[in-house]
Design a protein around this motif. Structure first.
Motif, PDB file in Angstrom:
ATOM      1  N   UNK A 165       1.578 -11.541  21.220  1.00 29.22           N
ATOM      2  CA  UNK A 165       1.018 -12.368  20.297  1.00 29.22           C
ATOM      3  C   UNK A 165      -0.334 -12.327  20.317  1.00 29.22           C
ATOM      4  N   UNK A 166      -0.704 -11.074  20.071  1.00 32.30           N
ATOM      5  CA  UNK A 166      -2.285 -10.899  19.852  1.00 32.30           C
ATOM      6  C   UNK A 166      -2.602  -9.896  18.513  1.00 32.30           C
ATOM      7  N   UNK A 167      -3.728  -9.924  18.228  1.00 30.23           N
ATOM      8  CA  UNK A 167      -4.174  -8.922  17.050  1.00 30.23           C
ATOM      9  C   UNK A 167      -5.136  -8.053  17.601  1.00 30.23           C
TER      10      UNK A 167
ATOM     11  N   UNK B 159     -12.063 -11.143  21.928  1.00 32.47           N
ATOM     12  CA  UNK B 159     -13.218 -10.141  22.462  1.00 32.47           C
ATOM     13  C   UNK B 159     -13.757  -9.384  21.168  1.00 32.47           C
ATOM     14  N   UNK B 160     -15.008  -9.384  20.861  1.00 30.16           N
ATOM     15  CA  UNK B 160     -15.738  -8.579  19.986  1.00 30.16           C
ATOM     16  C   UNK B 160     -16.029  -7.189  20.731  1.00 30.16           C
TER      17      UNK B 160
ATOM     18  N   UNK C 286     -24.468 -11.363  19.700  1.00 31.50           N
ATOM     19  CA  UNK C 286     -24.286 -12.177  20.577  1.00 31.50           C
ATOM     20  C   UNK C 286     -23.089 -13.285  20.191  1.00 31.50           C
ATOM     21  N   UNK C 287     -21.648 -13.159  20.860  1.00 29.02           N
ATOM     22  CA  UNK C 287     -20.770 -13.850  20.674  1.00 29.02           C
ATOM     23  C   UNK C 287     -20.666 -15.182  21.698  1.00 29.02           C
ATOM     24  N   UNK C 288     -20.984 -16.263  21.280  1.00 33.03           N
ATOM     25  CA  UNK C 288     -21.140 -17.545  22.410  1.00 33.03           C
ATOM     26  C   UNK C 288     -20.389 -18.535  21.536  1.00 33.03           C
ATOM     27  N   UNK C 289     -19.299 -19.230  22.441  1.00 33.78           N
ATOM     28  CA  UNK C 289     -18.648 -20.160  21.819  1.00 33.78           C
ATOM     29  C   UNK C 289     -17.928 -19.708  20.667  1.00 33.78           C
TER      30      UNK C 289
ATOM     31  N   UNK D 183      -5.706 -12.312  22.266  1.00 33.05           N
ATOM     32  CA  UNK D 183      -4.638 -13.207  21.917  1.00 33.05           C
ATOM     33  C   UNK D 183      -4.709 -14.240  21.211  1.00 33.05           C
ATOM     34  N   UNK D 184      -3.720 -14.597  20.206  1.00 34.90           N
ATOM     35  CA  UNK D 184      -4.076 -15.706  19.199  1.00 34.90           C
ATOM     36  C   UNK D 184      -3.891 -17.157  19.692  1.00 34.90           C
TER      37      UNK D 184
END
Length: 529
Positions: A57-59, A85-86, A99-102, A124-125
């Protein structure tokens, strides 16, 4: 080691279950004030390339965003929920810091890094807990045990499946390209045209594309063991358009009937609202593991083939409503969820017109009376600017929104009302990349009809009040009628012993003669007290 007694174990399991459920039902919304950093650019195109992983159940994949700078751009701000996750971000072939935040993804372009950014991500979606109202991914199995995946994101936005500028005012002006990799033998149905499909080493690959502008939540894809039923549809304008219905293989025998109902539905919508809006793509729907949604040229259908008969034709209310959004929602699109009623209210009124077209005026008015009984006037229909989906979404944007159109029909008369509706939905100033608001619609109606209807619109759209009808007997055969809580006038039907006549009623009393008690608005054209 301390032993866990059965009651304690049960409490622990309940706690863990609650925590997992709480994670899944995280509430995402979108709209509201636009982030100032996102005013510095416009999205021109999305290229989404995803592998769908049903077992986990992921992409896993990337999105390439093509954009146009409109201001200083030292930070390119996208939206993507934090559970993904980037992995990396590229511009002009080089890795770029981010920067991936929130649910925010900030990208920091360097000089001469171009006008495209590619974001690689996986995870996971989010699982839809009550689709389509509480959306996300729906990973199911069909009756034969095959994987079946649907996606719904109207109330959450596209950030739950791809990095994007997630605001209703942002549509990719040059459309989207959608690439998918899925396990063999699964199929993916998506927006636009199927450009190519291929099978390699146990996987199926699909490339779908549309050049039309498309709202973020309308970008969509469904995976399953699907059967295709198709034909060529000739529109009112003479265009030949592919018409495609994708259903589960187990429901293949039901597909011809569904296709027939879809054709009847398109012909009815076209009569009132003009030619199908996306003739270069397709008229399409796909069977989904949830009720439905108006995904552009690939509407989600999950109504379990519950067909009813109206007049001489068969009808599916869900299919018809979502199809209506191709005109009201996909072609005519609001820039602010404050005006959500334009999508849902006018589209719902279009549903009433199916009753009129195939069941006659009596069926139309019966449906209007049924809807009126459900309207409690608990919330305004139109909201202040910069409203989110959570704030704007309630049942009366459908029911009361449609009833406002019903009242407008009586005020203007059919010779003006129906051409007016079609003129608005066919006007280039209000369609495709030109997004609209409530004022655009109300100004257009008044300009087209030559009538001052601002009092009517202000009352019914922005308040929970309705006109109060006051009837006072004056002598043996005389009555005074007034609408004592408004400062404008409305035409209304008044039934007396002589029959039904159209009178202009307002704050000043109007005298009528009748041998029996009078009835105001006996057919139910208005919401009144």
């Amino acid at each position: 080691m301390k032993l866990i007694t059965k009651p304690c174990l049960l409490m622990l399991l309940l706690f863990v279950s609650f925590q997992l459920e709480a994670q899944e039902v995280q509430n995402w919304t979108w709209g509201g004030p636009k982030d100032p950093l996102q005013n510095q650019y416009k999205v021109k195109h999305y290229l989404l390339n995803l592998e769908l992983l049903p077992n986990t159940k992921a992409i896993d994949g990337y999105v390439e965003v093509s954009f146009e700078k409109t201001g200083a751009l030292d930070t390119l701000r996208l939206n993507l929920i934090e559970r993904y996750t980037v992995l990396k971000v590229e511009m002009a072939g080089k890795n770029i810091s981010f920067d991936h935040h929130g649910d925010t993804l900030d990208i920091f372009p360097v000089e001469d890094s171009g006008n495209k950014v590619k974001v690689f991500y996986r995870g996971k979606t989010p699982i839809a807990t009550n689709p389509p109202w509480v959306g996300g991914f729906t990973w199911e199995r069909d009756q034969k045990g095959n994987h079946w995946m649907g996606l719904s994101s109207q109330n959450e936005g596209a950030k739950i499946f791809m990095p994007c500028l997630d605001h209703p005012s942002s549509e990719p002006s040059e459309g989207v390209d959608l690439h998918f990799k899925v396990p063999y033998p699964y199929f993916v149905a998506a927006n636009g045209n199927l450009i190519s499909n291929d099978t390699k080493t146990g996987f199926n690959y699909f490339h779908w594309a549309t050049d039309y502008p498309i709202n973020n939540y309308n970008i969509n894809f469904t995976m399953g063991r699907l059967h295709l039923e198709e034909k060529t549809y000739t529109s009112r304008g003479g265009r030949e358009i592919p018409m495609k219905v994708y259903v589960l293989e187990e429901n293949a025998a039901k597909a011809p009937m569904l296709l027939q109902i879809l054709e009847t539905s398109v012909r009815t919508q076209e009569k009132y609202f003009g030619e199908f809006p996306f003739p270069e793509d397709k008229i399409g729907l796909v069977e989904t593991p949830y009720l439905g949604m108006e995904h552009q040229t690939i509407n989600a259908y999950g109504n379990n083939y519950q067909f009813t008969r109206i007049g001489e034709v068969y009808y599916d209310w869900l299919l018809y409503h979502e199809l209506g959004h191709e005109w009201w929602g996909n072609k005519v699109t609001v820039a602010d969820w404050a005006d959500f009623w334009i999508h849902e209210g006018i589209c719902s009124y279009g549903d009433w017109l199916f009753y009129r077209e195939h069941g006659g005026e009596s069926a139309y008015h019966k449906h209007a009376r049924d809807v009126a009984r459900s309207i409690k006037n608990e919330n305004p229909v139109a909201f202040p600017a910069q409203t989110t989906t959570d704030e704007a979404y309630h049942s009366e944007i459908y029911s009361k929104g449609a009833f406002i159109l019903h009242s407008l029909r009586y005020i203007l008369g059919d010779d003006v009302f129906f051409p007016m509706l079609k003129a608005f939905v066919e006007d280039k100033a209000y369609t495709y990349e030109n997004l609209v608001g409530t004022k655009d619609f109300t100004d257009f109606v008044q300009r087209y009809s030559g009538k001052d209807l601002q009092g009517f619109f202000d009352l019914y759209l922005y308040t929970t009040e309705v006109p109060h009808v006051k009837i006072k007997k004056k002598g043996k055969r005389k009555y005074e009628i007034q609408l004592d809580n408004i400062d404008f006038s409305l035409p209304m039907e008044v039934e007396t012993s002589k029959g039904v006549e159209r009178l202009i009623l307002g704050p000043e009393p109007v005298e009528v003669k009748s041998k029996r008690p009078v009835k105001v608005d006996p057919k139910g054209w208005y919401l009144v007290k």
